[in-house]
Design an enzyme around this catalytic site. Structure first.
Site, PDB file in Angstrom:
ATOM      1  N   ASP A 202     -41.842 -39.966  -7.594  1.00 27.26           N
ATOM      2  CA  ASP A 202     -41.338 -40.554  -8.847  1.00 27.26           C
ATOM      3  C   ASP A 202     -40.109 -39.805  -9.342  1.00 27.26           C
ATOM      4  OD1 ASP A 202     -42.862 -38.221  -9.453  1.00 27.26           O
ATOM      5  OD2 ASP A 202     -42.987 -38.882 -11.533  1.00 27.26           O
ATOM      6  N   GLU A 205     -40.448 -36.214  -9.814  1.00 32.69           N
ATOM      7  CA  GLU A 205     -40.595 -35.463  -8.561  1.00 32.69           C
ATOM      8  C   GLU A 205     -41.989 -34.908  -8.357  1.00 32.69           C
ATOM      9  OE1 GLU A 205     -37.145 -32.540  -9.487  1.00 32.69           O
ATOM     10  OE2 GLU A 205     -36.427 -33.782  -7.839  1.00 32.69           O
TER      11      GLU A 205
HETATM   12  C1  NOJ Z   1     -39.467 -29.329 -10.816  1.00 30.15           C
HETATM   13  C2  NOJ Z   1     -39.437 -30.784 -11.040  1.00 30.15           C
HETATM   14  O1  NOJ Z   1     -38.161 -31.229 -11.124  1.00 30.15           O
HETATM   15  C3  NOJ Z   1     -40.273 -31.137 -12.238  1.00 30.15           C
HETATM   16  O2  NOJ Z   1     -40.147 -32.477 -12.579  1.00 30.15           O
HETATM   17  C4  NOJ Z   1     -41.637 -30.844 -11.845  1.00 30.15           C
HETATM   18  O3  NOJ Z   1     -42.490 -31.085 -12.923  1.00 30.15           O
HETATM   19  C5  NOJ Z   1     -41.762 -29.414 -11.366  1.00 30.15           C
HETATM   20  N1  NOJ Z   1     -40.755 -29.032 -10.415  1.00 30.15           N
HETATM   21  C6  NOJ Z   1     -43.064 -29.256 -10.698  1.00 30.15           C
HETATM   22  O4  NOJ Z   1     -43.110 -29.976  -9.530  1.00 30.15           O
HETATM   23  C1  NOJ Z   2     -36.785 -32.280 -13.395  1.00 28.64           C
HETATM   24  C2  NOJ Z   2     -36.904 -33.719 -13.738  1.00 28.64           C
HETATM   25  O1  NOJ Z   2     -38.276 -34.064 -13.737  1.00 28.64           O
HETATM   26  C3  NOJ Z   2     -36.159 -34.570 -12.763  1.00 28.64           C
HETATM   27  O2  NOJ Z   2     -36.220 -35.914 -13.193  1.00 28.64           O
HETATM   28  C4  NOJ Z   2     -34.729 -34.121 -12.667  1.00 28.64           C
HETATM   29  O3  NOJ Z   2     -34.051 -34.885 -11.730  1.00 28.64           O
HETATM   30  C5  NOJ Z   2     -34.643 -32.650 -12.325  1.00 28.64           C
HETATM   31  N1  NOJ Z   2     -35.450 -31.870 -13.184  1.00 28.64           N
HETATM   32  C6  NOJ Z   2     -33.218 -32.143 -12.418  1.00 28.64           C
HETATM   33  O4  NOJ Z   2     -32.760 -32.271 -13.729  1.00 28.64           O
END
Ligand code: NOJ
Ligand code: NOJ
Length: 430
Positions: A202, A205
């Site tokens: 999603d 991520e």
């Molecule tokens: C970094 C991701 O971008 C974020 O969305 C996520 O919650 C954490 N890692 C854990 O997977």
């Molecule tokens: C975490 C977020 O969940 C994700 O959507 C985003 O792309 C990355 N951080 C980088 O900003």
């Protein structure tokens, strides 16, 4: 770099206490800050031309990467910065950045990575290093919203370049009917049209499954891509993209179960314990400009979903107990990603917080519905938690209301500009 006009300076100096003026003054200065931060995020000195950092933070957390999703949404705002630029040199400046972004995107497409290669699923790779090479570490991949968002932005860039008399550049770099695809938009549309049915991670991520967000942006990319394909004499491809867009559309009802009054963010989730009520649903219709049809911005089911999310966040975060600012003006709810999020911007087994970008999105949603004063409550919430410098991190600490997580998240600024554009469509009419 882009000085406030003398008129706005006067406004800043003289209208300090009128409360309505307070928000409008902040909107002016925050717009300037947001444009400057985006300027810095694109083409940082130690990076490849056209790469967009998600945040300048290089450790705790390291967000110093070109995320395909964040970059596409940022470049989308650059299109409007370009539109609004008043001098030729400013216009050239932003158009150059956009072309660099397009060229870097093409390079990403051709870079082998852990998702695959150009001809086999490599376009699902979520991020690249700022100098170009792949980032070969374990990650939630593939993320198939990326190529769709990138196509949506590049399609709009193509129209601007054509208007600017640069059709040859578009044909060389963005779209020709040549197959296998050797241009950026066509490659993205081919990838999307052939792989949308495959489960992926999603936008946050975190979970593999089928996602409403990903499907909606894919559908919109294919619809808008089909129009461009016809313009470039590629009618068979256009038919194919449209047929796939229709098929995606017909799957959207799978995200709705009448028993619950919200649209599921994910079906076939590999982490069933995770919330399926998620701001991703609202971001989907906003970011892809899906404003007509089933499950679009005008569909009451999207509105109901937003209402359910709001009631959950209003009790989940302590800062939402603060209902008014120092002048007694209403503060809208601060929104996070989804209820019971455990990512605090650094650690994943912690407590999630409100985010700037989701709070901005709610403002935008109301503006798009023509509700100026309702939308303003959410931007006032953003203002309330933004320090005088204008700096906006990824998150807003849930109890203290201060910046948290990656500093100067580029997407925070892009989402602010997006909300502000929707707002100005109402105020310009008044
Ligand atoms: C970094 C991701 O971008 C974020 O969305 C996520 O919650 C954490 N890692 C854990 O997977
Ligand atoms: C975490 C977020 O969940 C994700 O959507 C985003 O792309 C990355 N951080 C980088 O900003």
């Amino acid at each position: 770099m882009f000085p406030l006009s003398s008129l706005s300076l006067l406004v800043l100096i003289f209208v300090t206490h009128a409360t309505a003026g307070e928000l409008s003054n902040w909107l002016i200065t925050q717009k300037k800050v947001s444009i400057e931060k985006i300027d810095q995020a694109v083409c940082a000195p130690d990076s490849a031309l056209g790469a967009v950092f998600a945040s300048p933070s290089k450790s705790n957390p390291n967000y110093y990467y070109h995320w395909v999703r964040d970059a596409a949404l940022t470049a989308k705002e650059m299109l409007f910065i370009f539109d609004e630029a008043s001098s030729k040199s400013e216009k050239d400046y932003w158009l150059k950045k956009l072309k660099d972004y397009a060229a870097f995107s093409r390079r990403n497409q051709l870079t082998d990575n852990m998702s695959g290669s150009f001809t086999d699923r490599g376009l699902g790779e979520p991020r690249f290093s700022m100098t170009g090479p792949s980032v070969d570490t374990p990650w939630g991949r593939p993320q198939n919203d990326g190529p769709a968002l990138r196509a949506l932005t590049l399609i709009e860039l193509a129209y601007r370049l054509i208007q600017n008399g640069e059709k040859p550049w578009v044909e060389k770099n963005l779209y020709t009917s040549e197959f296998p695809a050797n241009t950026a938009i066509k490659a993205d549309l081919e990838y999307v049209s052939h792989h949308w049915q495959e489960p992926c991670f999603d936008l946050w991520e975190e979970v593999r499954g089928n996602h409403f967000y990903t499907r909606v942006v894919q559908m919109q990319a294919l619809k808008k891509g089909a129009t461009l394909a016809r313009l470039f004499g590629d009618p068979n491809a256009a038919d194919w993209y449209e047929s796939q867009a229709r098929q995606i559309q017909s799957t959207l009802s799978q995200f709705w179960t009448p028993a619950q009054n919200f649209i599921l963010a994910t079906t076939q989730s590999e982490r069933p314990e995770k919330s399926t009520i998620d701001m991703a649903v609202v971001l989907a219709v906003l970011e892809s400009e899906y404003d007509d049809g089933n499950f679009s911005m005008l569909d009451s089911r999207v509105h109901d979903t937003l209402a359910v999310i709001e009631s959950l966040f209003s009790s989940e975060y302590k800062i939402n107990q603060i209902a008014t600012d120092g002048s007694g003006e209403i503060l809208g709810t601060a929104f996070g990603r989804y209820p019971r999020d455990t990512y605090d911007g650094l650690n994943t087994n912690s407590k999630g917080n409100p985010w700037f970008l989701t709070t901005h999105a709610v403002a935008e949603f109301h503006y798009r519905m023509g509700r100026l004063e309702k939308g303003d409550t959410y931007l006032r919430r953003s203002m309330f938690h933004t320090p005088a410098s204008g700096s906006q991190s990824e998150q807003i600490q849930r109890d203290k209301g201060v910046n948290q997580g990656a500093i100067d998240l580029t997407w925070s600024y892009a989402s602010f500009l997006s909300a502000l554009r929707a707002r100005s469509k109402i105020t310009n009419k008044e």
